[in-house]
Design a protein around this motif. Structure first.
Motif, PDB file in Angstrom:
ATOM      1  N   VAL A  31       0.865  -1.171   0.000  1.00 33.82           N
ATOM      2  CA  VAL A  31       0.000   0.000   0.000  1.00 33.82           C
ATOM      3  C   VAL A  31       0.909   1.232   0.000  1.00 33.82           C
ATOM      4  N   PRO A  32       0.949   1.978  -1.116  1.00 32.90           N
ATOM      5  CA  PRO A  32       1.798   3.173  -1.120  1.00 32.90           C
ATOM      6  C   PRO A  32       1.184   4.247  -0.226  1.00 32.90           C
ATOM      7  N   ASP A  33       2.028   4.861   0.606  1.00 32.02           N
ATOM      8  CA  ASP A  33       1.484   5.862   1.523  1.00 32.02           C
ATOM      9  C   ASP A  33       1.749   7.293   1.064  1.00 32.02           C
ATOM     10  N   HIS A  34       2.570   7.506   0.030  1.00 29.59           N
ATOM     11  CA  HIS A  34       2.810   8.821  -0.600  1.00 29.59           C
ATOM     12  C   HIS A  34       3.370   9.854   0.375  1.00 29.59           C
ATOM     13  N   VAL A  35       4.186   9.420   1.333  1.00 25.55           N
ATOM     14  CA  VAL A  35       4.728  10.357   2.316  1.00 25.55           C
ATOM     15  C   VAL A  35       5.730  11.308   1.671  1.00 25.55           C
ATOM     16  N   VAL A  36       6.586  10.815   0.792  1.00 27.13           N
ATOM     17  CA  VAL A  36       7.604  11.658   0.176  1.00 27.13           C
ATOM     18  C   VAL A  36       6.949  12.707  -0.724  1.00 27.13           C
ATOM     19  N   TRP A  37       5.976  12.294  -1.510  1.00 27.56           N
ATOM     20  CA  TRP A  37       5.253  13.221  -2.396  1.00 27.56           C
ATOM     21  C   TRP A  37       4.537  14.293  -1.561  1.00 27.56           C
ATOM     22  N   SER A  38       3.921  13.871  -0.475  1.00 19.98           N
ATOM     23  CA  SER A  38       3.220  14.818   0.395  1.00 19.98           C
ATOM     24  C   SER A  38       4.186  15.800   1.034  1.00 19.98           C
ATOM     25  N   LEU A  39       5.352  15.320   1.424  1.00 18.26           N
ATOM     26  CA  LEU A  39       6.352  16.197   2.019  1.00 18.26           C
ATOM     27  C   LEU A  39       6.848  17.222   0.991  1.00 18.26           C
ATOM     28  N   PHE A  40       7.055  16.793  -0.250  1.00 17.63           N
ATOM     29  CA  PHE A  40       7.447  17.716  -1.319  1.00 17.63           C
ATOM     30  C   PHE A  40       6.387  18.793  -1.525  1.00 17.63           C
ATOM     31  N   ASN A  41       5.120  18.384  -1.601  1.00 17.35           N
ATOM     32  CA  ASN A  41       4.038  19.360  -1.786  1.00 17.35           C
ATOM     33  C   ASN A  41       3.903  20.282  -0.577  1.00 17.35           C
ATOM     34  N   THR A  42       4.178  19.767   0.620  1.00 19.66           N
ATOM     35  CA  THR A  42       4.102  20.603   1.817  1.00 19.66           C
ATOM     36  C   THR A  42       5.183  21.676   1.794  1.00 19.66           C
ATOM     37  N   ILE A  43       6.382  21.307   1.385  1.00 15.57           N
ATOM     38  CA  ILE A  43       7.496  22.253   1.433  1.00 15.57           C
ATOM     39  C   ILE A  43       7.447  23.243   0.269  1.00 15.57           C
ATOM     40  N   PHE A  44       7.176  22.776  -0.954  1.00 16.41           N
ATOM     41  CA  PHE A  44       7.327  23.628  -2.122  1.00 16.41           C
ATOM     42  C   PHE A  44       6.016  24.180  -2.680  1.00 16.41           C
ATOM     43  N   LEU A  45       4.969  23.418  -2.724  1.00 19.11           N
ATOM     44  CA  LEU A  45       3.742  23.835  -3.404  1.00 19.11           C
ATOM     45  C   LEU A  45       2.571  23.834  -2.430  1.00 19.11           C
ATOM     46  N   ASN A  46       2.677  24.552  -1.346  1.00 20.18           N
ATOM     47  CA  ASN A  46       1.676  24.470  -0.295  1.00 20.18           C
ATOM     48  C   ASN A  46       0.606  25.549  -0.435  1.00 20.18           C
ATOM     49  N   TRP A  47       0.023  25.705  -1.619  1.00 26.16           N
ATOM     50  CA  TRP A  47      -1.097  26.622  -1.808  1.00 26.16           C
ATOM     51  C   TRP A  47      -2.302  25.998  -1.127  1.00 26.16           C
ATOM     52  N   PHE A  48      -3.033  26.764  -0.383  1.00 22.17           N
ATOM     53  CA  PHE A  48      -4.260  26.353   0.314  1.00 22.17           C
ATOM     54  C   PHE A  48      -4.009  25.220   1.305  1.00 22.17           C
ATOM     55  N   CYS A  49      -2.776  24.978   1.731  1.00 22.72           N
ATOM     56  CA  CYS A  49      -2.391  23.956   2.716  1.00 22.72           C
ATOM     57  C   CYS A  49      -2.779  22.545   2.296  1.00 22.72           C
ATOM     58  N   LEU A  50      -2.948  22.301   1.003  1.00 20.58           N
ATOM     59  CA  LEU A  50      -3.299  20.949   0.555  1.00 20.58           C
ATOM     60  C   LEU A  50      -2.141  19.978   0.771  1.00 20.58           C
ATOM     61  N   ASN A  84      -2.623  15.129  -3.058  1.00 27.32           N
ATOM     62  CA  ASN A  84      -1.324  15.432  -3.661  1.00 27.32           C
ATOM     63  C   ASN A  84      -1.463  15.854  -5.115  1.00 27.32           C
ATOM     64  N   ILE A  85      -2.347  15.217  -5.846  1.00 26.26           N
ATOM     65  CA  ILE A  85      -2.565  15.594  -7.247  1.00 26.26           C
ATOM     66  C   ILE A  85      -3.103  17.013  -7.323  1.00 26.26           C
ATOM     67  N   TRP A  86      -4.089  17.327  -6.495  1.00 22.86           N
ATOM     68  CA  TRP A  86      -4.647  18.679  -6.488  1.00 22.86           C
ATOM     69  C   TRP A  86      -3.614  19.711  -6.053  1.00 22.86           C
ATOM     70  N   ALA A  87      -2.813  19.369  -5.042  1.00 21.94           N
ATOM     71  CA  ALA A  87      -1.786  20.308  -4.574  1.00 21.94           C
ATOM     72  C   ALA A  87      -0.752  20.564  -5.663  1.00 21.94           C
ATOM     73  N   GLY A  91      -0.674  24.112  -7.366  1.00 22.63           N
ATOM     74  CA  GLY A  91       0.588  24.768  -7.050  1.00 22.63           C
ATOM     75  C   GLY A  91       1.328  25.218  -8.295  1.00 22.63           C
ATOM     76  N   LEU A  92       1.399  24.346  -9.305  1.00 27.14           N
ATOM     77  CA  LEU A  92       2.075  24.729 -10.548  1.00 27.14           C
ATOM     78  C   LEU A  92       1.330  25.837 -11.273  1.00 27.14           C
ATOM     79  N   LEU A  93       0.015  25.704 -11.385  1.00 27.75           N
ATOM     80  CA  LEU A  93      -0.761  26.737 -12.090  1.00 27.75           C
ATOM     81  C   LEU A  93      -0.666  28.089 -11.394  1.00 27.75           C
TER      82      LEU A  93
END
Length: 170
Positions: A31-50, A84-87, A91-93
């Motif tokens: 079961v992938p937990d996506h912790v690394v992806w979530s951490l990346f989005n938290t640090i770099f692309l944290n629009w709306f705290c997603l 993560n997909i939404w963030a 974030g990019l847009l």
């Protein structure tokens, strides 16, 4: 060509029925937990705290996986993936839009190499740069005219056929 011979030895020595044993080895589902992806989005692309919310769901998925609750882990991991997909997309847009808007605001405030001074039409290619634009000329003009400038204005008011290089009047 070589032929193989099979020796037939006859009936088995024992009359007892053969028994088979089946061992079920549990297949560990990943079961992938996506912790690394979530951490990346938290640090770099944290629009709306997603990114932060996705990180929380990723940690919950990892905790459920450690306990052995695979259904709960898959549920939390699915939510973390969606967040993560939404963030990432938002974030990019929003980052691209904000860079474009800041560039446009900077060009409008300070002028750019294409438009010259703010508020002026661009110069044609190869045209010599003349006087400063109207906004820059206003900035360069003193608040109170000096006594020499007052005398100059009085002199330029006189009808002459010589063009004045200071105020461009005839």
């Amino acid at each position: 060509m070589m032929q193989n011979k099979v020796d037939v030895r006859g009936a088995p020595l024992s009359t007892a029925p053969a028994t088979t044993t089946v061992i079920n080895v549990p297949v560990e589902t990943v079961v992938p937990d996506h912790v690394v992806w979530s951490l990346f989005n938290t640090i770099f692309l944290n629009w709306f705290c997603l990114g932060f919310v996705a990180f929380v769901y990723s940690v919950k998925a990892r905790d459920r996986k450690m306990v052995g609750d695979l259904t709960g882990a898959q549920s939390f991991a699915s939510t973390a993936r969606c967040l993560n997909i939404w963030a990432l997309v938002l974030g990019l847009l929003l980052t691209i839009i904000s860079i474009v808007l800041l560039g446009m605001a900077y060009a409008a405030a300070y002028g750019g190499p294409v438009t010259g001074h703010a508020g002026e039409r661009p110069l044609p290619l190869g045209a010599p740069a003349g006087r400063p634009g109207p906004l820059l000329a206003r900035r360069l003009r003193p608040e109170r005219p000096s006594p020499l400038l007052r005398v100059h204005r009085l002199a330029c008011m006189q009808p002459t056929s010589i063009k004045c290089h200071v105020c461009d009047s005839l």
